[in-house]
Design a protein around this motif. Structure first.
Motif: not given
Length: 404
Positions: A26, A113, A141, A303
């Protein structure tokens, strides 16, 4: 968004990466999107991932690897590669993070996160950077966990009273329609005005593929448990289906993931050797190319995989995990309600015939169409817009200080 030239802008990204591929992939996606949009921008990623060096990075994106740690079954952490006490490892990580941040001198610091970092390791750096006017962003997320479980976890870590003191912005990498990932957590003051929903991060097929497609079946399902550390049940279930039935419409290409245990990997490879319809590989850095060529996808529903399924419009069957977090299950059920995926809940029974039927039905599932995903894959554009706004505020603040 048109390409914009920036004057020596710098973004620092922190990703704790105790396990798996999700955080690293990510952060890498965000970094690549921003340097593509903004000439003159440099991005440095601080990561604990043990396999970060196996990925390719665009020009003006680099990384600093901090000593790895891994979470044990009892919830405690241990050093991944060093034979030293975990506290020593954390002290080394904390020192490298802060020294790197002060040396790199970022305009914006993005934390992935974990608001305070692993065991609070990033909090001192956040406070130092805020004192010198660096803009700080927490990236979350679309789904974090069951709201009650997340609320309890964050309360134990002491996060709620510190969150808005430490961060200027909170980016949610999903659409507002999925709801706030922080719903149910009590904060001293409302957190909603600080949430910025970006939409999902679109993925693209790389120019080169790692695997030779000439060695793969012409028509195949891609089976991917992500990093693979918790994907044993999914792979076993799919293999049982192929072992028991010749009625499956497509061959299977299974990517086990780099974190699957060696014993389990060897066992799966031995089982697949007697199945002409099954091909197994451990890892592919360019899994988007494999997915683009696949007829459909079987996955757990993390994700990144979900973003890839949406981006490449693939029919998919998700078999989400429920432990240690409900994140995948919540996302999968939301997506199923929207008609984006089909879902198998492992808790409803793991019979071989159930998987056989699900794979047969998957072959009849239509690819996603644009109307189904309109407005969902806005992540890169929305992040670029917000990044530019924060950068402007940061530089305005510094120019004002200089004039004073």
């Amino acid at each position: 968004m048109a390409q914009v030239r920036l004057n020596n802008a710098r973004l620092l990204i922190y990703s704790h990466d105790t396990y798996g591929l999700g955080h690293l992939r990510r952060c890498r996606t965000i970094a690549h999107a921003l340097v593509k949009r903004f000439k003159g921008l440099s991005v440095l990623i601080i990561s604990g991932s043990p396999i970060i060096g196996r990925f390719e990075f665009r020009a003006r994106v680099d990384y600093v690897r901090i000593p790895g740690v891994i979470k044990l079954y009892n919830g405690e952490y241990t050093s991944l590669g060093l034979h030293i006490d975990i506290q020593q490892t954390l002290d080394i990580r904390k020192a490298i993070i802060q020294h790197t941040a002060l040396s790199f001198q970022p305009d914006i610091f993005l934390v992935d996160k974990e608001p305070l970092g692993l065991k609070g390791e990033v909090e001192p750096t956040l406070r130092v950077l805020r004192e010198i006017g660096v803009k700080t962003v927490l990236g979350l997320r679309d789904v974090m966990d069951d709201p009650q479980w997340l609320a309890e976890e964050w309360q134990q870590k002491g996060i709620p009273p510190k969150l808005l003191d430490l961060y200027d912005d909170i980016w949610v990498y999903g659409p507002a329609s999925t709801g706030s990932p922080l719903a149910g957590i009590h904060f001293p003051e409302p957190v909603e005005p600080h949430l910025y929903f970006t939409g999902y991060l679109a993925r693209h097929v790389p120019k080169t593929a790692e695997l030779d497609f000439s060695t793969l079946p012409e028509h195949y399902l891609l089976v991917t448990p992500g990093g693979g550390g918790d994907g044993v049940e999914l792979v076993d279930w799919v293999l049982r289906a192929y072992e028991s039935s010749t009625r499956l419409p497509f061959a299977a290409v299974i990517i086990l993931g780099p974190f699957m245990g060696a014993a389990e990997r060897e066992q799966f490879e031995q089982r697949a050797a007697s199945l002409p319809q099954v091909t197994i590989h451990t890892f592919d850095r360019h899994i988007e190319a494999l997915m683009a060529n696949a007829k459909a996808v079987v996955a757990m529903g993390g994700y990144n995989t979900f973003c890839e399924i949406l981006s490449l419009r693939k029919p998919s069957l998700l078999v989400p995990r429920k432990k240690p977090r409900l994140e995948q299950f919540i996302r999968a059920k939301q997506a199923e309600a929207l008609g984006l995926v089909s879902v198998l809940d492992p808790d409803e029974g793991g019979s071989t015939e159930r998987m056989v039927q699900a794979l047969q039905q998957l072959s009849d599932q239509s690819p996603l169409v644009d109307d189904q995903i309109n407005g969902l894959l806005t992540g890169q554009d929305r992040i670029a817009e917000r990044f530019l706004k924060l950068l402007g505020e940061h530089r305005l603040d510094h120019s004002t200080e200089a004039e004073e």
